[in-house]
Design an enzyme around this catalytic site. Structure first.
Site, PDB file in Angstrom:
ATOM      1  N   ASP A 106       0.791  -1.238   0.000  1.00 36.11           N
ATOM      2  CA  ASP A 106       0.000   0.000   0.000  1.00 36.11           C
ATOM      3  C   ASP A 106       0.822   1.286   0.000  1.00 36.11           C
ATOM      4  O   ASP A 106       0.311   2.346   0.339  1.00 36.11           O
ATOM      5  CB  ASP A 106      -0.914   0.005   1.230  1.00 36.11           C
ATOM      6  CG  ASP A 106      -0.144  -0.031   2.543  1.00 36.11           C
ATOM      7  OD1 ASP A 106       1.103   0.041   2.502  1.00 36.11           O
ATOM      8  OD2 ASP A 106      -0.782  -0.130   3.608  1.00 36.11           O
ATOM      9  N   GLU A 128      -0.198  -8.994  -1.371  1.00 37.31           N
ATOM     10  CA  GLU A 128      -0.850  -8.422  -0.173  1.00 37.31           C
ATOM     11  C   GLU A 128      -2.029  -7.538  -0.590  1.00 37.31           C
ATOM     12  O   GLU A 128      -2.155  -6.370  -0.203  1.00 37.31           O
ATOM     13  CB  GLU A 128       0.133  -7.656   0.710  1.00 37.31           C
ATOM     14  CG  GLU A 128      -0.325  -7.567   2.162  1.00 37.31           C
ATOM     15  CD  GLU A 128       0.563  -6.686   3.030  1.00 37.31           C
ATOM     16  OE1 GLU A 128       0.509  -5.462   2.893  1.00 37.31           O
ATOM     17  OE2 GLU A 128       1.300  -7.233   3.872  1.00 37.31           O
ATOM     18  N   GLU A 142      -2.281   5.222   2.720  1.00 37.79           N
ATOM     19  CA  GLU A 142      -2.147   3.817   2.296  1.00 37.79           C
ATOM     20  C   GLU A 142      -3.476   3.168   1.934  1.00 37.79           C
ATOM     21  O   GLU A 142      -3.528   2.313   1.044  1.00 37.79           O
ATOM     22  CB  GLU A 142      -1.428   3.002   3.391  1.00 37.79           C
ATOM     23  CG  GLU A 142       0.057   3.327   3.546  1.00 37.79           C
ATOM     24  CD  GLU A 142       0.327   4.542   4.421  1.00 37.79           C
ATOM     25  OE1 GLU A 142      -0.641   5.158   4.933  1.00 37.79           O
ATOM     26  OE2 GLU A 142       1.512   4.888   4.606  1.00 37.79           O
ATOM     27  N   HIS A 218       5.553   5.281  13.450  1.00 35.34           N
ATOM     28  CA  HIS A 218       6.020   6.086  12.324  1.00 35.34           C
ATOM     29  C   HIS A 218       4.915   6.607  11.410  1.00 35.34           C
ATOM     30  O   HIS A 218       5.182   7.378  10.505  1.00 35.34           O
ATOM     31  CB  HIS A 218       6.980   5.252  11.449  1.00 35.34           C
ATOM     32  CG  HIS A 218       6.265   4.209  10.627  1.00 35.34           C
ATOM     33  ND1 HIS A 218       5.956   2.969  11.110  1.00 35.34           N
ATOM     34  CD2 HIS A 218       5.772   4.244   9.374  1.00 35.34           C
ATOM     35  CE1 HIS A 218       5.324   2.269  10.181  1.00 35.34           C
ATOM     36  NE2 HIS A 218       5.189   3.023   9.122  1.00 35.34           N
ATOM     37  N   ARG A 220       2.194   8.340   9.135  1.00 42.86           N
ATOM     38  CA  ARG A 220       1.955   9.746   8.788  1.00 42.86           C
ATOM     39  C   ARG A 220       0.812  10.353   9.585  1.00 42.86           C
ATOM     40  O   ARG A 220       0.902  11.465  10.069  1.00 42.86           O
ATOM     41  CB  ARG A 220       1.615   9.853   7.288  1.00 42.86           C
ATOM     42  CG  ARG A 220       2.762  10.337   6.426  1.00 42.86           C
ATOM     43  CD  ARG A 220       2.308  10.508   4.975  1.00 42.86           C
ATOM     44  NE  ARG A 220       3.341  11.131   4.173  1.00 42.86           N
ATOM     45  CZ  ARG A 220       4.471  10.545   3.786  1.00 42.86           C
ATOM     46  NH1 ARG A 220       4.737   9.299   4.143  1.00 42.86           N
ATOM     47  NH2 ARG A 220       5.340  11.193   3.044  1.00 42.86           N
ATOM     48  N   HIS A 251      12.385   5.251  13.589  1.00 44.27           N
ATOM     49  CA  HIS A 251      12.338   5.452  12.132  1.00 44.27           C
ATOM     50  C   HIS A 251      13.202   6.663  11.768  1.00 44.27           C
ATOM     51  O   HIS A 251      13.331   7.607  12.553  1.00 44.27           O
ATOM     52  CB  HIS A 251      10.870   5.685  11.762  1.00 44.27           C
ATOM     53  CG  HIS A 251      10.555   5.667  10.297  1.00 44.27           C
ATOM     54  ND1 HIS A 251      10.949   6.657   9.439  1.00 44.27           N
ATOM     55  CD2 HIS A 251       9.847   4.786   9.546  1.00 44.27           C
ATOM     56  CE1 HIS A 251      10.503   6.381   8.209  1.00 44.27           C
ATOM     57  NE2 HIS A 251       9.835   5.249   8.248  1.00 44.27           N
TER      58      HIS A 251
HETATM   59  C1  UD1 Z   1       6.544   4.955   4.050  1.00 44.90           C
HETATM   60  C2  UD1 Z   1       5.187   4.508   3.501  1.00 44.90           C
HETATM   61  C3  UD1 Z   1       4.391   3.789   4.582  1.00 44.90           C
HETATM   62  C4  UD1 Z   1       5.187   2.684   5.255  1.00 44.90           C
HETATM   63  C5  UD1 Z   1       6.525   3.233   5.716  1.00 44.90           C
HETATM   64  C6  UD1 Z   1       7.352   2.106   6.266  1.00 44.90           C
HETATM   65  C7  UD1 Z   1       4.028   5.919   1.844  1.00 44.90           C
HETATM   66  C8  UD1 Z   1       3.162   7.078   1.623  1.00 44.90           C
HETATM   67  N1  UD1 Z   1       4.413   5.676   3.112  1.00 44.90           N
HETATM   68  O1  UD1 Z   1       6.280   5.943   5.022  1.00 44.90           O
HETATM   69  O2  UD1 Z   1       3.224   3.234   4.008  1.00 44.90           O
HETATM   70  O3  UD1 Z   1       4.451   2.210   6.351  1.00 44.90           O
HETATM   71  O4  UD1 Z   1       7.209   3.840   4.605  1.00 44.90           O
HETATM   72  O5  UD1 Z   1       8.383   2.552   7.063  1.00 44.90           O
HETATM   73  O6  UD1 Z   1       4.380   5.233   0.919  1.00 44.90           O
HETATM   74  N2  UD1 Z   1      14.011   8.403   5.620  1.00 44.90           N
HETATM   75  C9  UD1 Z   1      15.387   8.333   5.612  1.00 44.90           C
HETATM   76  N3  UD1 Z   1      15.996   7.136   5.278  1.00 44.90           N
HETATM   77  C10 UD1 Z   1      15.281   6.028   4.977  1.00 44.90           C
HETATM   78  C11 UD1 Z   1      13.883   6.095   5.005  1.00 44.90           C
HETATM   79  C12 UD1 Z   1      13.268   7.293   5.310  1.00 44.90           C
HETATM   80  O7  UD1 Z   1      16.069   9.312   5.886  1.00 44.90           O
HETATM   81  O8  UD1 Z   1      15.887   4.990   4.700  1.00 44.90           O
HETATM   82  C13 UD1 Z   1      13.362   9.700   5.951  1.00 44.90           C
HETATM   83  C14 UD1 Z   1      13.470  10.711   4.791  1.00 44.90           C
HETATM   84  O9  UD1 Z   1      13.684  11.969   5.349  1.00 44.90           O
HETATM   85  C15 UD1 Z   1      12.083  10.665   4.161  1.00 44.90           C
HETATM   86  C16 UD1 Z   1      11.225  10.404   5.401  1.00 44.90           C
HETATM   87  O10 UD1 Z   1      11.978   9.493   6.200  1.00 44.90           O
HETATM   88  O11 UD1 Z   1      11.755  11.872   3.500  1.00 44.90           O
HETATM   89  C17 UD1 Z   1       9.851   9.826   5.142  1.00 44.90           C
HETATM   90  O12 UD1 Z   1       9.910   8.695   4.285  1.00 44.90           O
HETATM   91  P1  UD1 Z   1       8.600   8.295   3.393  1.00 44.90           P
HETATM   92  O13 UD1 Z   1       8.880   7.054   2.634  1.00 44.90           O
HETATM   93  O14 UD1 Z   1       8.107   9.480   2.637  1.00 44.90           O
HETATM   94  O15 UD1 Z   1       7.490   8.021   4.493  1.00 44.90           O
HETATM   95  P2  UD1 Z   1       7.380   6.898   5.607  1.00 44.90           P
HETATM   96  O16 UD1 Z   1       6.739   7.523   6.786  1.00 44.90           O
HETATM   97  O17 UD1 Z   1       8.670   6.212   5.760  1.00 44.90           O
HETATM   98  N1  UDP Z   2      11.492  -3.446  10.976  1.00 43.73           N
HETATM   99  C1  UDP Z   2      12.874  -3.562  11.001  1.00 43.73           C
HETATM  100  N2  UDP Z   2      13.603  -2.705  11.784  1.00 43.73           N
HETATM  101  C2  UDP Z   2      13.021  -1.748  12.535  1.00 43.73           C
HETATM  102  C3  UDP Z   2      11.596  -1.619  12.492  1.00 43.73           C
HETATM  103  C4  UDP Z   2      10.866  -2.495  11.695  1.00 43.73           C
HETATM  104  O1  UDP Z   2      13.445  -4.429  10.349  1.00 43.73           O
HETATM  105  O2  UDP Z   2      13.729  -1.017  13.218  1.00 43.73           O
HETATM  106  C5  UDP Z   2      10.734  -4.379  10.136  1.00 43.73           C
HETATM  107  C6  UDP Z   2       9.543  -5.043  10.792  1.00 43.73           C
HETATM  108  O3  UDP Z   2       9.926  -6.202  11.519  1.00 43.73           O
HETATM  109  C7  UDP Z   2       8.667  -5.347   9.593  1.00 43.73           C
HETATM  110  C8  UDP Z   2       8.877  -4.135   8.728  1.00 43.73           C
HETATM  111  O4  UDP Z   2      10.152  -3.612   9.081  1.00 43.73           O
HETATM  112  O5  UDP Z   2       9.140  -6.494   8.910  1.00 43.73           O
HETATM  113  C9  UDP Z   2       7.785  -3.140   8.981  1.00 43.73           C
HETATM  114  O6  UDP Z   2       8.146  -1.915   8.517  1.00 43.73           O
HETATM  115  P1  UDP Z   2       7.426  -0.575   8.981  1.00 43.73           P
HETATM  116  O7  UDP Z   2       6.895  -0.720  10.376  1.00 43.73           O
HETATM  117  O8  UDP Z   2       8.371   0.519   8.702  1.00 43.73           O
HETATM  118  O9  UDP Z   2       6.237  -0.442   7.921  1.00 43.73           O
HETATM  119  P2  UDP Z   2       4.717  -0.921   7.897  1.00 43.73           P
HETATM  120  O10 UDP Z   2       4.673  -2.380   8.089  1.00 43.73           O
HETATM  121  O11 UDP Z   2       3.994  -0.157   8.956  1.00 43.73           O
HETATM  122  O12 UDP Z   2       4.245  -0.486   6.544  1.00 43.73           O
END
Ligand code: UD1
Ligand code: UDP
Length: 391
Positions: A106, A128, A142, A218, A220, A251
């Protein structure tokens, strides 16, 4: 879109597209299952909507992308992710012309990749598929992303029978296979009785008499006030129960890190650390007393490991483990989160009632079913038998 039957000896060219940590954790076992089968040619395009959090998963599973769009930037907006993925994936599809694109779940990567493939008239398989919260504002965005992929997909891989029912209620006509969730398959790659933690701060916690409370947050829609309310509850629990050890891998989003450190730093029994590698994470979950989370993936993994979960959200698109009794919706109000956590720390029968391993999401064979479904669609094998959760 239809699937062209393969001639004998012709490989099925499957392009995986994903970009975030959870997609990578759940697609990696499927990619590996196809890689070890000579009838497939799996290719991988990462959007890198996440960078470090994606790369560590790929490294642990020993997977290298064939295409890397490398889109992540600080404070990225949904529009930016959508447009960068839409155009980037178009270029990749023109180069590699796969028989099918597989997307997962999603995220905005998922939605934009599916749309790009649809425009290029490449069949999309949605892994999924069919989870619904029935609330467009949560999870945001999502719920919309996942719904929008449904009419674009040519085949759906639904983890549970209820997920398939959701798709049928939307009059989705493309084939739906009930496969279980590949998250449960991933656990068999990571969880070990004799596991040695790589992260020294986590390794240093063991052996312990403390109850490990594993926290992740984490989403949004939780950024801002809800997240502060969650942290206030955790702080209250940590102060009141010195024999609890909170572990919170934070995160990398600065909008999460700032309030987390502001509200939880300085407590002797709260460990804030960087995101854990997925093998550290799964093994820590397996050793935790209780999980507090707003994550989707943790809601599936922790019940499979017999760990009770309090969900830091007001709704869930994963009601199966709530019905099974291992997961409770705690919401985002400080008082309720605190009260439910306290109950599980002080009321042994209440805890025992939740700490049961249940597997409504899968039996560890989701990847095999998806592989078999692909063979069937391309005229190379029998139809797989659907996953049936235990009643
Ligand atoms: C995204 C997904 C969410 C998922 C989550 C898993 C969307 C809209 N959101 O949200 O569905 O649950 O990932 O974690 O697709 N960042 C880093 N390094 C990284 C990853 C993220 O610095 O490796 C920081 C960056 O500043 C980035 C911010 O996190 O701009 C947000 O990342 P983003 O993918 O936009 O949103 P998530 O909240 O991670
Ligand atoms: N996860 C991880 N390290 C972390 C936090 C989560 O490996 O520090 C793993 C977690 O076990 C799961 C996946 O990342 O397999 C879930 O990711 P996240 O919670 O970011 O996204 P969501 O499932 O909410 O979309």
């Amino acid at each position: 879109m239809t699937f062209e039957k393969k001639k004998s000896g012709e490989k099925i060219r499957v392009l995986f597209i994903f970009g975030t940590r959870p997609e990578a954790v759940k697609m990696a076992p499927l990619y590996l299952a196809l890689r070890e089968d000579a009838r497939f040619e799996p290719l991988l395009c990462v959007t890198a909507q996440h960078r470090q959090m994606l790369d560590t998963v790929l490294e642990i599973f020993g997977i290298s992308p064939d295409y890397d769009l490398d889109i992540m930037k600080a404070a990225q907006t949904l529009s930016y992710i959508t447009t960068a993925v839409l155009t980037g994936v178009e270029t990749v599809l023109k180069t590699c012309r796969p028989d099918i694109v597989l997307v997962h779940g999603d995220t905005t990567t998922t939605f934009a990749s599916a749309l790009s493939a649809f425009y290029q008239q490449v069949p999309v398989g949605h892994v999924e598929a069919g989870l619904r919260s029935f609330d467009m504002s949560s999870p945001f965005p999502e719920e919309l992303n996942r719904r929008l992929v449904a009419p674009m997909a040519s085949v759906h891989f639904s983890p549970t029978p209820a997920n398939r029912e959701n798709l049928l209620a939307e009059r989705i006509a493309a084939p739906i296979f009930v496969t279980g969730n590949t998250a449960i398959d991933a656990l068999s790659y990571t969880v070990r009785n004799d596991y040695a933690f790589k992260t020294s701060a986590v390794r240093g916690l063991f052996p312990t008499d403390r109850c490990i409370l594993l926290l992740t947050a984490h989403r949004r829609e939780n950024l801002g006030t809800p997240m502060r309310q969650i942290f206030a509850a955790v702080r209250q629990v940590a102060e009141e129960f010195p024999d609890v050890q909170v572990v919170y891998p934070v995160h990398l989003n600065p909008a999460v890190r700032e309030p987390a450190h502001e509200m939880l730093d300085g407590l002797q029994n709260v460990l804030l650390c960087d995101p854990l590698d997925v093998d550290d994470m799964h093994n820590l979950m397996e050793r935790a007393y209780l999980v507090l989370t707003d994550s989707g993936g943790l809601q599936e993994e922790a019940p499979a490991l017999g760990r009770p979960v309090l969900v830091l959200r007001t709704e869930t698109e994963r009601p199966e483990a709530v019905r099974a009794g291992t997961v409770k919706m705690a919401g985002v109000e400080t008082e309720r989160i605190y009260a439910l956590t306290k109950e599980l720390l002080t009321d042994a029968p209440a805890y025992a009632g939740m700490a049961r391993a249940v597997n409504p999401y899968g039996d560890g064979h989701a990847c095999a079913r998806i592989r078999q479904a692909l063979l069937y669609l391309f005229g190379c094998g029998e139809k797989p038998v659907d996953f049936q959760p235990e009643p």
